[in-house]
Motif scaffolding. Structure first.
Motif, PDB file in Angstrom:
ATOM      1  N   UNK A  59      -7.486  38.473  -0.370  1.00  0.00           N
ATOM      2  CA  UNK A  59      -7.049  37.897  -1.641  1.00  0.00           C
ATOM      3  C   UNK A  59      -7.241  36.386  -1.649  1.00  0.00           C
ATOM      4  N   UNK A  60      -6.934  35.749  -0.517  1.00  0.00           N
ATOM      5  CA  UNK A  60      -7.139  34.305  -0.420  1.00  0.00           C
ATOM      6  C   UNK A  60      -8.609  33.948  -0.546  1.00  0.00           C
ATOM      7  N   UNK A 107     -10.404  31.672  -3.419  1.00  0.00           N
ATOM      8  CA  UNK A 107     -11.248  30.522  -3.083  1.00  0.00           C
ATOM      9  C   UNK A 107     -12.602  30.610  -3.793  1.00  0.00           C
ATOM     10  N   UNK A 108     -13.186  31.801  -3.791  1.00  0.00           N
ATOM     11  CA  UNK A 108     -14.484  31.989  -4.442  1.00  0.00           C
ATOM     12  C   UNK A 108     -14.385  31.831  -5.958  1.00  0.00           C
ATOM     13  N   UNK A 109     -13.284  32.316  -6.544  1.00  0.00           N
ATOM     14  CA  UNK A 109     -13.091  32.146  -7.988  1.00  0.00           C
ATOM     15  C   UNK A 109     -12.964  30.673  -8.346  1.00  0.00           C
ATOM     16  N   UNK A 110     -12.247  29.912  -7.522  1.00  0.00           N
ATOM     17  CA  UNK A 110     -12.105  28.472  -7.763  1.00  0.00           C
ATOM     18  C   UNK A 110     -13.445  27.769  -7.649  1.00  0.00           C
TER      19      UNK A 110
END
Length: 257
Positions: A54-55, A59-62
């Motif tokens: 999930x982390x 991070x990838x979405x950000x």
């Protein structure tokens, strides 16, 4: 004697000890307890793995959001630059038409004289290496203006003198303003200036060494300078491609090689 031997034999051949009782088999309750503990441990490991995933997703979405923002900003900047270039080209063409319309013998003589005075003022102080290249361009067009005037070609004389004055103004502007190129506005030349690339030259999207390279212009490619910003020239190639090149990488269109 026989009795003694019998007693000794009984002492040597004593019977073996009784076997240990077998371990009691695990009860059903014990087996269920062990299985429950194993499943709890496995579940805890899966929860840790899920949290880690999930982390990474966050991070990838950000990162993706940041990239999309940069792309949108770049697209807006490209549209603004294209609009500015179109306006600059239009202004340069109108100025060129105006120069030709006003090209009389007195106007040509006056324009050449003004450029010569401005050139002498530049020579009063030392020139840097980059300034020497721009000064050479100005001197070339000033010489072409004088030659055209001598042949009574007043239109060409005015245009060449205007080109020379454009490069002189470029040098003066760079000396006065010490701010970074990013905070300057592009200044259009009074008339489009024909040039050519002196070496293989990067045509960049903006007047900066960090700007994207649109195309590499081969040596001796004809370009037309329409504006300047710092040490950069906004040019248009013969194929219509527009962008920015360093002023030190171009030369007059008819230089001897």
């Amino acid at each position: 004697m026989l009795l003694s031997l019998g007693m000794a034999g009984c002492g040597v051949f004593s019977p073996p000890p009784p076997p240990e009782p077998p371990a009691e088999p695990a009860t059903p309750d014990t087996r269920w307890q062990q299985e429950a503990e194993r499943l709890e441990k496995l579940l805890a490991e899966k929860e840790v793995e899920k949290e880690s995933q999930q982390q990474e997703i966050e991070r990838l979405e950000k990162l993706l959001t940041e990239k999309e923002g940069k792309i949108r900003t770049q697209q807006v900047r490209q549209k603004d630059q294209a609009k500015t270039l179109k306006e600059t080209s239009s202004q340069a063409v109108h100025a060129q038409v105006k120069l030709r319309r006003l090209a009389t013998r007195p106007a040509a003589a006056s324009t050449i004289a003004e450029a010569e005075v401005a050139m002498e003022a530049l020579r009063a102080s030392p020139l840097t290496a980059s300034e020497q290249g721009i000064q050479a361009l100005a001197q070339y067009f000033l010489s072409m203006a004088a030659a055209a005037y001598a042949q009574d070609n007043h239109v060409a004389a005015v245009e060449h003198a205007a080109h020379a004055r454009g490069f002189i103004d470029m040098l003066k502007s760079n000396r006065v303003s010490r701010t970074s190129d990013a905070h300057r506005a592009a200044t259009p030349f009074e008339a489009p200036i024909p040039l050519r690339t002196a070496v293989n030259t990067n045509l960049r999207q903006a007047p900066s060494l960090g700007a994207a390279i649109l195309v590499v212009l081969k040596r001796n490619v004809a370009v037309t300078a329409e504006a300047y910003q710092g040490d950069w020239l906004q040019v248009q190639a013969a194929d219509g491609q527009s962008g920015w090149v360093l002023g030190t990488l171009v030369e007059p269109p008819e230089t001897e090689r």
